[in-house]
Design a protein around this motif. Structure first.
Motif, PDB file in Angstrom:
ATOM      1  N   UNK A   1      99.579  11.143  92.292  1.00 56.02           N
ATOM      2  CA  UNK A   1     100.998  10.504  92.665  1.00 56.02           C
ATOM      3  C   UNK A   1     101.181   9.372  93.707  1.00 56.02           C
ATOM      4  N   UNK A   2     100.228   9.348  94.501  1.00 54.16           N
ATOM      5  CA  UNK A   2     100.436   8.065  95.594  1.00 54.16           C
ATOM      6  C   UNK A   2     100.434   6.595  94.644  1.00 54.16           C
ATOM      7  N   UNK A   3      99.862   6.679  93.637  1.00 56.02           N
ATOM      8  CA  UNK A   3      99.810   5.544  92.701  1.00 56.02           C
ATOM      9  C   UNK A   3     101.435   4.982  92.823  1.00 56.02           C
ATOM     10  N   UNK A   4     102.097   5.850  92.558  1.00 52.83           N
ATOM     11  CA  UNK A   4     103.587   5.732  92.034  1.00 52.83           C
ATOM     12  C   UNK A   4     104.458   5.473  93.459  1.00 52.83           C
ATOM     13  N   UNK A   5     104.078   5.863  94.662  1.00 55.85           N
ATOM     14  CA  UNK A   5     104.803   5.963  95.735  1.00 55.85           C
ATOM     15  C   UNK A   5     104.170   5.326  96.860  1.00 55.85           C
ATOM     16  N   UNK A   6     102.596   4.712  96.658  1.00 54.12           N
ATOM     17  CA  UNK A   6     102.422   4.127  97.953  1.00 54.12           C
ATOM     18  C   UNK A   6     101.936   2.563  97.394  1.00 54.12           C
ATOM     19  N   UNK A   7     102.458   1.515  97.723  1.00 55.47           N
ATOM     20  CA  UNK A   7     102.132   0.351  97.413  1.00 55.47           C
ATOM     21  C   UNK A   7     100.846  -0.056  97.531  1.00 55.47           C
ATOM     22  N   UNK A   8     100.430   0.131  98.784  1.00 56.28           N
ATOM     23  CA  UNK A   8      99.110  -0.323  99.184  1.00 56.28           C
ATOM     24  C   UNK A   8      97.863   0.339  98.583  1.00 56.28           C
TER      25      UNK A   8
END
Length: 295
Positions: A93-100
């Motif tokens: 999910x962080x791939x979609x919401x966390x740019x870094x």
């Protein structure tokens, strides 16, 4: 009855929204941790897990509060299961919401491809051509496709993969063609055909522990404009089977037949030993008489 149903639905809606809210905050805090870490040093494969563990204490109570179970053993098990589900879900999910985090994973993927292309040699292509000429089977076509991909010959790589699938007698078995389909998905990504790549990743996805494919899928899907809502749901979920400690320690009752059989065998063994002793005693007495000439 209807007012009760309305109240129940309202409660479930609020409860679900509350759960999603704490998860969103949890993800955001992990992302903040990753951003801070990236300012200090280059991110590593363990960066995500370290940030998850660092952020977890803040949300542990909310995770446990969402579990409705009176039995302490089951409650603990479900709490561990919830933590495991979160660490797996946030990873994609962080791939979609966390740019870094997205930038780090995408850069890492691209780096591996570039290193492979730097090491690939055009002169090796002749040996691969000879392999295909001698044995035009799925193995030969796939290995030439790998070399074509590493040489950035994308059209040739795609043609060889399709030929490998065509001559493979087990082409209908996804496990047998997993490597070919994965390589074809990478070819589609290099050609900016991200939707085709995502479709192939979905085809070879083996479940919530197939982290390599899940990560590649999320990266391609993000580039195709996808969102978290399109992440495949975890599979192979089973209800916990937890036994009471006293039940675990309780010995199994022995059957009457087994007990009688054991008693008979024991009795026969005892009788045999006694007879053997008597025989040995007589033999020893006879030997002694002969030795001392008592006869």
């Amino acid at each position: 009855m209807k007012p009760n149903i309305i109240v129940l639905l309202a409660f479930l809606t609020v409860y679900s929204a509350y759960g999603q809210a704490y998860k969103s905050a949890f993800r955001a805090d992990i992302c903040q941790c990753l951003e801070t870490e990236s300012l200090k040093r280059n991110l590593t494969p363990n960066a995500y897990k370290n940030c998850y563990k660092e952020t977890l204490p803040k949300y542990a109570n909310q995770i446990d509060a969402a579990i409705v179970e009176e039995d302490l053993n089951k409650r603990y098990y479900l709490g561990q299961l919830a933590r495991k589900d979160l660490i797996l879900a946030f990873q994609y999910e962080l791939i979609y919401t966390c740019k870094v985090y997205f930038d780090y994973l995408d850069r890492n993927r691209t780096s591996k491809i570039l290193i492979a292309r730097e090491q690939a040699k055009e002169s090796d292509l002749e040996a691969k051509n000879q392999m295909v000429a001698m044995s035009p089977n799925a193995y030969a076509y796939f290995h030439r496709a790998e070399l074509h991909f590493n040489l950035a010959n994308l059209k040739e790589a795609e043609a060889d993969i399709n030929k490998s699938l065509e001559v493979n007698p087990n082409a209908s078995n996804i496990k047998s063609t997993r490597h070919e389909l994965m390589l074809l998905a990478l070819v589609y990504e290099e050609q900016k055909q991200f939707a085709k790549a995502v479709a192939l990743y979905d085809k070879i996805y083996m479940g919530d522990l197939d982290s390599q494919i899940a990560e590649l899928r999320a990266l391609a899907n993000k580039k195709a404009g996808g969102s978290m809502s399109s992440i495949p749901k975890p599979v192979n979920k089973t209800e916990p089977v937890i036994k009471n400690k006293t039940e675990r320690r309780r010995p199994k009752p022995k059957s009457t037949t087994t007990t009688k059989t054991t008693e008979i065998i024991t009795e026969r063994r005892t009788k045999t030993r006694q007879e053997a002793k008597q025989t040995k005693s007589k033999s020893d007495s006879s030997s002694l008489k002969k030795l001392f000439k008592l006869e």
